[in-house]
Design a protein around this motif. Sequence first.
Motif, PDB file in Angstrom:
ATOM      1  N   GLU A  74       2.306  10.265  -5.050  1.00 40.01           N
ATOM      2  CA  GLU A  74       1.393  10.870  -4.240  1.00 40.01           C
ATOM      3  C   GLU A  74       2.258  11.691  -3.128  1.00 40.01           C
ATOM      4  OE1 GLU A  74      -1.842   8.618  -2.819  1.00 40.01           O
ATOM      5  OE2 GLU A  74      -2.467   8.035  -4.671  1.00 40.01           O
ATOM      6  N   LYS A  75       2.010  12.920  -2.746  1.00 45.63           N
ATOM      7  CA  LYS A  75       2.627  13.713  -1.578  1.00 45.63           C
ATOM      8  C   LYS A  75       1.699  13.567  -0.597  1.00 45.63           C
ATOM      9  CE  LYS A  75       5.691  15.826  -4.030  1.00 45.63           C
ATOM     10  NZ  LYS A  75       7.125  15.544  -3.715  1.00 45.63           N
ATOM     11  N   HIS A  76       2.454  13.242   0.536  1.00 41.83           N
ATOM     12  CA  HIS A  76       1.847  12.943   1.741  1.00 41.83           C
ATOM     13  C   HIS A  76       1.918  13.986   2.748  1.00 41.83           C
ATOM     14  CE1 HIS A  76       1.048   8.856   0.784  1.00 41.83           C
ATOM     15  NE2 HIS A  76       2.144   8.688   0.210  1.00 41.83           N
ATOM     16  N   SER A 127       7.129   7.583   5.881  1.00 42.00           N
ATOM     17  CA  SER A 127       6.615   6.279   5.193  1.00 42.00           C
ATOM     18  C   SER A 127       7.730   5.397   4.671  1.00 42.00           C
ATOM     19  CB  SER A 127       5.745   6.905   3.764  1.00 42.00           C
ATOM     20  OG  SER A 127       6.484   7.835   2.974  1.00 42.00           O
ATOM     21  N   ASP A 128       8.961   5.784   4.285  1.00 46.75           N
ATOM     22  CA  ASP A 128      10.232   5.184   4.269  1.00 46.75           C
ATOM     23  C   ASP A 128      10.459   4.273   5.337  1.00 46.75           C
ATOM     24  OD1 ASP A 128      10.598   6.518   1.885  1.00 46.75           O
ATOM     25  OD2 ASP A 128      11.892   7.787   2.672  1.00 46.75           O
ATOM     26  N   ASP A 140      25.412  12.057   6.516  1.00 47.08           N
ATOM     27  CA  ASP A 140      25.375  11.730   4.977  1.00 47.08           C
ATOM     28  C   ASP A 140      24.872  10.617   4.436  1.00 47.08           C
ATOM     29  OD1 ASP A 140      27.202  13.912   4.849  1.00 47.08           O
ATOM     30  OD2 ASP A 140      28.882  12.772   5.342  1.00 47.08           O
ATOM     31  N   VAL A 141      24.270  10.634   3.203  1.00 48.39           N
ATOM     32  CA  VAL A 141      23.391   9.506   2.595  1.00 48.39           C
ATOM     33  C   VAL A 141      23.794   9.832   1.174  1.00 48.39           C
ATOM     34  CG1 VAL A 141      21.755   9.006   4.361  1.00 48.39           C
ATOM     35  CG2 VAL A 141      21.428  10.918   2.657  1.00 48.39           C
ATOM     36  N   SER A 142      23.742   8.463   0.417  1.00 52.02           N
ATOM     37  CA  SER A 142      23.971   8.674  -0.986  1.00 52.02           C
ATOM     38  C   SER A 142      23.090   7.806  -1.755  1.00 52.02           C
ATOM     39  CB  SER A 142      25.626   8.157  -1.080  1.00 52.02           C
ATOM     40  OG  SER A 142      25.659   6.899  -0.564  1.00 52.02           O
ATOM     41  N   THR A 143      22.338   6.975  -1.077  1.00 46.63           N
ATOM     42  CA  THR A 143      21.586   6.031  -1.859  1.00 46.63           C
ATOM     43  C   THR A 143      20.090   6.557  -1.902  1.00 46.63           C
ATOM     44  OG1 THR A 143      20.833   4.756   0.087  1.00 46.63           O
ATOM     45  CG2 THR A 143      22.761   3.917  -1.008  1.00 46.63           C
ATOM     46  N   TYR A 144      18.974   5.966  -2.786  1.00 47.40           N
ATOM     47  CA  TYR A 144      17.749   6.234  -2.602  1.00 47.40           C
ATOM     48  C   TYR A 144      16.941   6.029  -1.240  1.00 47.40           C
ATOM     49  CZ  TYR A 144      18.065   6.451  -7.713  1.00 47.40           C
ATOM     50  OH  TYR A 144      18.706   6.909  -8.860  1.00 47.40           O
ATOM     51  N   SER A 145      15.791   6.645  -1.108  1.00 47.54           N
ATOM     52  CA  SER A 145      15.295   6.756   0.039  1.00 47.54           C
ATOM     53  C   SER A 145      14.181   5.543   0.466  1.00 47.54           C
ATOM     54  CB  SER A 145      14.283   7.930   0.120  1.00 47.54           C
ATOM     55  OG  SER A 145      13.864   8.242   1.302  1.00 47.54           O
ATOM     56  N   PHE A 146      13.259   4.825  -0.497  1.00 45.04           N
ATOM     57  CA  PHE A 146      12.504   3.951  -0.167  1.00 45.04           C
ATOM     58  C   PHE A 146      12.959   2.619  -0.720  1.00 45.04           C
ATOM     59  CE2 PHE A 146       8.642   1.577  -0.869  1.00 45.04           C
ATOM     60  CZ  PHE A 146       7.734   1.966   0.169  1.00 45.04           C
ATOM     61  N   GLU A 185       0.795  -1.005   0.115  1.00 44.35           N
ATOM     62  CA  GLU A 185       0.144  -0.091   0.185  1.00 44.35           C
ATOM     63  C   GLU A 185       0.797   1.355   0.057  1.00 44.35           C
ATOM     64  OE1 GLU A 185      -3.664   0.629   0.365  1.00 44.35           O
ATOM     65  OE2 GLU A 185      -3.195  -1.241  -0.944  1.00 44.35           O
ATOM     66  N   ILE A 186       1.838   1.409   0.872  1.00 43.37           N
ATOM     67  CA  ILE A 186       2.671   2.241   0.836  1.00 43.37           C
ATOM     68  C   ILE A 186       3.691   2.542  -0.451  1.00 43.37           C
ATOM     69  CG2 ILE A 186       4.680   3.544   2.265  1.00 43.37           C
ATOM     70  CD1 ILE A 186       3.651   2.035   4.411  1.00 43.37           C
ATOM     71  N   ALA A 187       4.051   1.441  -0.562  1.00 42.21           N
ATOM     72  CA  ALA A 187       5.026   1.542  -2.005  1.00 42.21           C
ATOM     73  C   ALA A 187       4.165   1.847  -3.288  1.00 42.21           C
ATOM     74  CB  ALA A 187       5.517   0.087  -2.446  1.00 42.21           C
ATOM     75  N   GLY A 188       2.909   1.384  -3.398  1.00 45.03           N
ATOM     76  CA  GLY A 188       1.759   1.955  -4.485  1.00 45.03           C
ATOM     77  C   GLY A 188       1.729   3.383  -4.568  1.00 45.03           C
TER      78      GLY A 188
END
Length: 240
Positions: free
Chosen positions: A43-45, A202-203, A140-146, A34-37
Amino acid sequence: MPPAVSGLRLRRLTEVGPLLTLFLIAAALFGFVEIAGEVVEGEKHAFDEAILRILRNPMDLADPIGPAWLEKAIRDLTALGSVTVLTLLTALVLGYLVIDGKRAAAAFVLVSVAGGALLVDGLKLVIARPRPDLVAHLVDVSTYSFPSGHATASAVTFLTLGVLLARVQARRRVKAYVIGVAVILTLVIGASRVYLGVHWPSDVLAGWCLGAAWAMLCWQVGLWLQRRGKIERPDEHEPQ
């Protein structure tokens, strides 16, 4: 308690346990899907943004709420979900299992943890959700979020290892303590990522759902293999 009554209760628990676990796996996966969809649809939350704003000084979104020591403590806590720490912890447990003569169990734990890590890395690349840009990142972060890698990996690792340790304990209080610690660490690590501004809430929720589902699935597979003699039971030891 008469042996017959005790045996009946044990049989009922054996029958109901797997069904309950499958239900929980399905519920966790449903939550993740559901969250991934919603994320894939773009969609902005308002929920995501509201939580991030609550955790920051409204006059300066680069400044997290709380005293300076709290930010430092949360930086330390979030490191518990890092690849380095989780890999080291898993290696230590694998070493213990090998020394204890449970090589098949060690191999299964390795596959379970590594499989969860590969799963979350693959999903990050497929979904490719950018990191939050609403607030400043405090690490520091470098990868995607979800989904959140820390939330997912900590759920997979701590819950899997927690159940493994609980299964070798006879006292219920000790079992509850071990599982409780695993759950608390998972929740704290996931929440720390939101506080530090490197993940949308949500991530983390999706990471918890995915990690819990994967861990429970591995437990059930492990039990199934144990009953068929493919994995050593907790009370089995290799001769000295």
